[in-house]
Design an enzyme around this catalytic site. Structure first.
Site, mmCIF file in Angstrom:
data_model
loop_
_atom_site.group_PDB
_atom_site.id
_atom_site.type_symbol
_atom_site.label_atom_id
_atom_site.label_comp_id
_atom_site.label_asym_id
_atom_site.label_seq_id
_atom_site.Cartn_x
_atom_site.Cartn_y
_atom_site.Cartn_z
ATOM 1 C CB CYS A 291 -5.138 -6.688 -6.841
ATOM 2 S SG CYS A 291 -5.900 -5.105 -7.227
ATOM 3 C CE LYS B 96 15.363 7.599 -3.686
ATOM 4 N NZ LYS B 96 14.460 8.649 -3.932
ATOM 5 N N GLY C 236 -5.095 -6.182 -12.272
ATOM 6 C CA GLY C 236 -4.700 -5.548 -13.534
ATOM 7 C C GLY C 236 -5.683 -4.445 -13.883
ATOM 8 C CD GLU D 148 14.401 10.978 -6.556
ATOM 9 O OE1 GLU D 148 14.133 11.989 -5.875
ATOM 10 O OE2 GLU D 148 14.192 9.828 -6.140
ATOM 11 C CD1 TRP E 292 -3.018 -0.032 -5.776
ATOM 12 C CD2 TRP E 292 -2.214 -0.401 -3.737
ATOM 13 N NE1 TRP E 292 -2.198 1.008 -5.459
ATOM 14 C CE2 TRP E 292 -1.682 0.817 -4.211
ATOM 15 C CE3 TRP E 292 -1.843 -0.821 -2.480
ATOM 16 C CZ2 TRP E 292 -0.807 1.608 -3.477
ATOM 17 C CZ3 TRP E 292 -0.965 -0.050 -1.742
ATOM 18 C CH2 TRP E 292 -0.467 1.146 -2.228
ATOM 19 C CE LYS F 121 7.546 4.359 0.470
ATOM 20 N NZ LYS F 121 8.574 4.782 -0.499
ATOM 21 N NE ARG G 60 0.429 -8.907 -5.047
ATOM 22 C CZ ARG G 60 1.060 -9.346 -6.138
ATOM 23 N NH1 ARG G 60 2.127 -10.099 -6.003
ATOM 24 N NH2 ARG G 60 0.640 -9.063 -7.343
HETATM 25 C C1 AGP Z 1 11.987 9.717 -1.080
HETATM 26 O O1 AGP Z 1 12.922 8.682 -1.369
HETATM 27 C C2 AGP Z 1 11.801 9.905 0.413
HETATM 28 N N1 AGP Z 1 11.396 8.712 1.016
HETATM 29 C C3 AGP Z 1 10.997 11.140 0.762
HETATM 30 O O2 AGP Z 1 11.690 12.252 0.260
HETATM 31 C C4 AGP Z 1 9.559 11.207 0.219
HETATM 32 O O3 AGP Z 1 9.578 11.388 -1.183
HETATM 33 C C5 AGP Z 1 8.854 12.410 0.858
HETATM 34 O O4 AGP Z 1 8.790 12.194 2.248
HETATM 35 C C6 AGP Z 1 7.450 12.652 0.304
HETATM 36 O O5 AGP Z 1 6.649 11.537 0.575
HETATM 37 P P1 AGP Z 1 5.250 11.398 -0.199
HETATM 38 O O6 AGP Z 1 5.576 11.273 -1.636
HETATM 39 O O7 AGP Z 1 4.624 10.162 0.370
HETATM 40 O O8 AGP Z 1 4.457 12.638 0.084
#
Ligand code: AGP
Length: 602
Positions: free
Chosen positions: A2, A482, A100, A478, A75, A597, A27
Site C-alpha cells: 500500500c 532467471k 502493513g 528456476e 494493495w 510481465k 507500488r
Molecule cells: C518468470 O520470471 C517469468 N516472468 C514467467 O515464467 C512467469 O513466471 C510465468 O509467465 C507465469 O506468470 P504468473 O505467475 O503471473 O502466472
C-alpha cells in the site's frame, strides 16, 4: 504494497495528496482514498481502480487554507478490492490509513464488536480507528488515546490518523512498514517513500520501527518506547526514478533484496506457535481430498514443483504438478477427490486460467495462490491465498517465487493438522525453519560483491547447466530460467542424477555447471554427480556450505539444518548471479526482450 501520503499545513490539500499517491502508483494498488479536515469540516472520498477514478470523484472538491489530510492506495491483503475496503477507514469522527498487516486484528475486532461497534469493511485496518475512538471516549485526550491504540497493535504497520477531536493534528506510527516525514518550513508531509514529497519537502526523517507521535502547529513531536526523541533530519533525495527503486539500479534488484521483508508479510498472522492458520480457507476445503494437483507456468510452475516434494514428505498427500499449457490439451483424468491448486503471480496467465476452468468443469475444488487479489484466477477459484509480495515490476519473477514457495510450505504443514499425523517435534522443526527464512534471504555486501566479480567469467561459453537434487532440482530449473530471461544465454536446469544419462556428453571447459550442493540433503550424491562432470573438464561453480575442492568457482552459503533454509539462500545466489551477468551484458534487466510481465494470451 500500500501507499500512504499525509499533509498538515496551509496549502491546498487535495492536490498534494492525489499527486503524492500518483507517485506511489508503481507500488501497485486496486483502490484509493483521501480524507481531509479543515476547521471542523471532515471530507472523505474513496474509489476502486486507478487514481483517475478518485480524481473524478473529487473534481469539485478543494481544500485551501490550514488543515490536515491523509491519502492511501490499497494493495489488498485482507478483503476484496471494494470501496468499503478502501482506505481511509472511518470511525464516528476520525479517519485512518495503514500499510502493513495487524496480526491480532481478529481479537481486537471481536472486542470492539462486543462493545457494539459495527464494522463496515473486511479489513484489519478498520480496527485502528475504532480502537482510537474507544480509548478517546475513556481518556478524552487524543494523543493518549492514540498512544494506547498503538500499544495494542501487533504486526506490521505504518499508519496515519486524523480526527475531529484534533482537527489540526496528524497522528502517526511506524513499525515494520516504511514511513517518512518531510519538512518544508512549517509544512509537514508524510509518505511511504521519498517520491511523493520530492519537490515539496527539503528535509526528511526516515522513521524507525517503534516510533510514533504527532504533527501539529508546524512541528513534529516524536516518541519511542523510552519517551520523547529528537527528530533526525537529512536532505531529501531529488531523483524520483531512483527513489521509486529505493536507490537500487533495477526493480528486479530491489525485489530480490525485498524478499527478506516481504516473506515476513507472507507469514504474518499465519504462523502460530504450533500451527499454521489461513483465515482465507474454510475448514471444509480438504474434506474428502486425498490428492493435490498443482497447475502453473514458468516460475510459478517451479514453485509448484518444489511444493510437490513438501506435500508428499510433510503432508503425506499425493501431489502431482502440471504445466498449464500442456494440461489444457492432454485430456487429463480428473478426480473430484483431488484439490486443484493454481499458482500465479499476476492471476491473469491465460493458460493457467483456462486449466482452472477445465478443472472446475470436472467438479474439482479449486484454490489459487496469487499475488493480485481480485485477479481473474482469484475470482475463478473457490478460495485464494494471497502471497502479499506487493507489486512485482521486474518481468523476471523473484519475490513472487519466494512468497509462493513459502505459502506452499505453510500449506503443507496446514494440511498436517487436517489430514495426517507428524510428531509435534517434526512440526516445530518446520515452523522454526519458517521463522528463520527472512534471515536466510538477507543479502550481504560481501556475497553481492563476490557474485559481481564472478559474473565476468560467465559471459560466453556454450551454455549452463544448473543442477540439483530433490527440492534443489526445481530450484535449478528456476535459476536457469532467471539466467535465460535476463542474460539471453542458454541455460538448463537438470536433475543432478540425470546428467550421466546423456547431457554429460556436453561436458567440456566451456560448459558451465552451477551446482546446488546443500549439506542438509543428499550432499554425497550431488558431490559425486559434480565430480563426474569435473572429471570431464566441465567448469564448475559450486554453491554450498562445504568448500568443494574440485570447483572452479565457489560461493559459500550458511550451514543450516533445514533444506528449505538452504533452498532460499541458494535461490538468492542464483538470482543475483543472473542479475550481475545481465548487467555485464548490458541487457534491460527489468524489461528483457520478448517477455511480458503477464502472459494473457495462449
Ligand atoms: C518468470 O520470471 C517469468 N516472468 C514467467 O515464467 C512467469 O513466471 C510465468 O509467465 C507465469 O506468470 P504468473 O505467475 O503471473 O502466472
Amino acid at each position: 504494497m500500500c501507499g500512504i501520503v499525509g499533509y498538515v499545513g496551509n496549502k491546498e490539500k487535495k492536490e498534494i495528496i492525489l499527486d503524492g499517491l500518483q507517485e506511489l502508483e508503481y507500488r501497485g494498488y486496486d483502490s484509493a482514498g483521501i480524507a481531509t479536515i479543515k476547521g471542523d469540516k471532515l471530507n472523505n472520498f474513496k474509489a476502486i481502480g486507478k487514481l483517475k477514478n478518485l480524481r473524478e470523484k473529487t473534481k469539485d472538491f478543494s481544500s485551501d487554507g490550514f488543515g490536515v489530510s491523509i491519502g492511501h492506495t490499497r494493495w489488498a491483503t485482507h478483503g476484496k478490492p471494494t470501496e468499503l475496503n478502501a482506505h481511509p477507514h472511518r470511525g464516528k469522527y476520525s479517519y485512518v490509513v495503514h500499510n502493513g498487516i495487524i496480526e491480532n486484528y481478529q481479537a481486537l475486532k471481536s472486542e470492539l464488536q462486543n462493545d457494539g461497534i459495527e464494522f463496515l469493511s473486511q479489513t484489519d485496518t478498520e480496527t485502528i480507528v475504532h480502537l482510537f475512538e474507544k480509548h478517546y471516549a475513556q481518556k478524552s485526550d487524543p494523543f493518549s488515546a492514540f498512544e494506547l491504540t498503538i500499544e495494542r497493535l501487533e504486526g506490521a504497520y505504518a499508519t496515519l490518523l486524523i480526527s475531529e477531536v484534533a482537527p489540526d493534528t496528524i497522528f502517526f506510527a511506524k513499525n515494520g512498514s516504511p514511513m517518512l516525514i518531510g519538512f518544508d518550513g512549517e509544512e509537514i508531509y508524510f509518505a511511504s517513500s521519498d517520491t511523493p514529497i520530492i519537490g515539496k519537502a527539503t528535509e526528511v526523517c526516515y522513521l524507525q520501527d517503534g516510533e510514533y507521535g504527532y504533527a501539529k502547529d508546524g512541528e513534529v513531536i516524536l516518541f519511542d518506547a523510552s519517551g520523547v526523541k529528537n527528530i533526525q533530519k537529512q536532505p531529501l533525495a531529488t531523483d524520483k526514478a531512483m527513489a521509486q527503486k529505493d536507490g537500487y539500479r533495477f526493480f528486479m534488484e530491489k525485489e530480490i533484496y525485498e524478499q527478506s521483508s516481504v516473506i515476513s508479510d507472507t507469514m504474518i498472522g499465519r504462523i502460530m506457535d504450533d500451527s499454521i492458520v489461513f483465515d482465507e480457507l474454510d475448514d471444509s476445503l480438504f474434506e474428502g481430498i486425498n490428492a493435490i494437483k498443482i497447475c502453473a507456468c514458468g516460475t510459478s510452475y517451479h514453485a509448484a514443483l518444489t511444493s510437490s516434494y513438501l506435500f508428499e514428505r510433510i503432508s503425506k498427500m499425493r501431489c502431482d504438478i502440471e504445466i498449464a499449457s500442456e494440461f489444457r490439451y492432454k485430456e487429463p483424468l480428473l478426480d473430484e477427490k483431488t484439490l486443484f491448486i493454481t499458482i500465479s503471480q499476476s492471476g491473469e496467465t491465460a493458460d493457467t486460467l483456462e486449466a482452472l476452468k477445465m478443472a472446475k468443469r470436472a467438479g474439482l475444488k479449486s484454490l489459487s495462490i496469487c499475488n493480485v487479489d481480485n485477479s481473474s484466477i482469484v475470482r475463478e477459484s473457490d478460495c485464494a491465498i494471497l502471497t502479499r509480495a506487493g507489486i512485482e515490476k521486474g518481468v523476471a519473477s523473484t519475490k513472487a517465487f519466494a512468497t509462493q514457495t513459502m505459502v506452499l510450505w505453510m500449506l503443507s504443514l496446514y494440511i498436517v493438522d487436517k489430514h495426517s499425523i507428524i510428531t509435534d517435534e517434526a512440526k516445530a522443526i518446520e515452523i522454526e525453519a519458517m521463522r528463520r527464512t527472512p534471515k536466510a534471504l538477507a543479502i550481504t555486501e560481501k556475497l553481492h560483491g563476490k557474485l559481481h566479480r564472478l559474473s565476468k567469467r560467465y559471459l560466453h561459453g556454450h551454455g549452463f547447466f544448473f543442477i540439483g537434487r530433490d527440492i534443489f532440482y526445481p530450484l535449478a530449473l528456476e535459476g536457469a530460467l532467471k539466467l535465460k530471461e535476463i542474460s539471453y544465454l542458454h541455460a538448463e536446469g537438470y536433475p543432478a542424477g540425470e546428467m550421466k544419462h546423456g547431457p554429460i556428453a556436453l561436458a567440456d571447459s566451456e560448459l558451465f555447471t552451477i551446482a546446488l550442493m546443500p549439506k542438509s540433503m543428499h550432499y554425497d550424491k550431488i558431490k559425486s554427480n559434480v565430480e563426474e562432470l569435473s572429471a570431464r573438464d566441465a567448469t564448475i561453480l559450486a554453491i554450498s556450505p562445504e568448500p568443494f575442492e574440485l570447483a572452479d568457482d565457489f560461493v559459500q552459503t550458511l550451514q543450516s539444518s533445514h533444506p528449505m533454509l538452504e533452498f532460499f539462500e541458494m535461490m538468492v545466489v542464483t538470482q543475483i548471479l543472473a542479475l550481475e551477468i545481465s548487467v555485464r551484458l548490458g541487457n534491460d534487466v527489468d524489461m528483457p526482450r520478448n517477455l511480458a510481465k503477464s502472459v494473457t494470451v495462449e
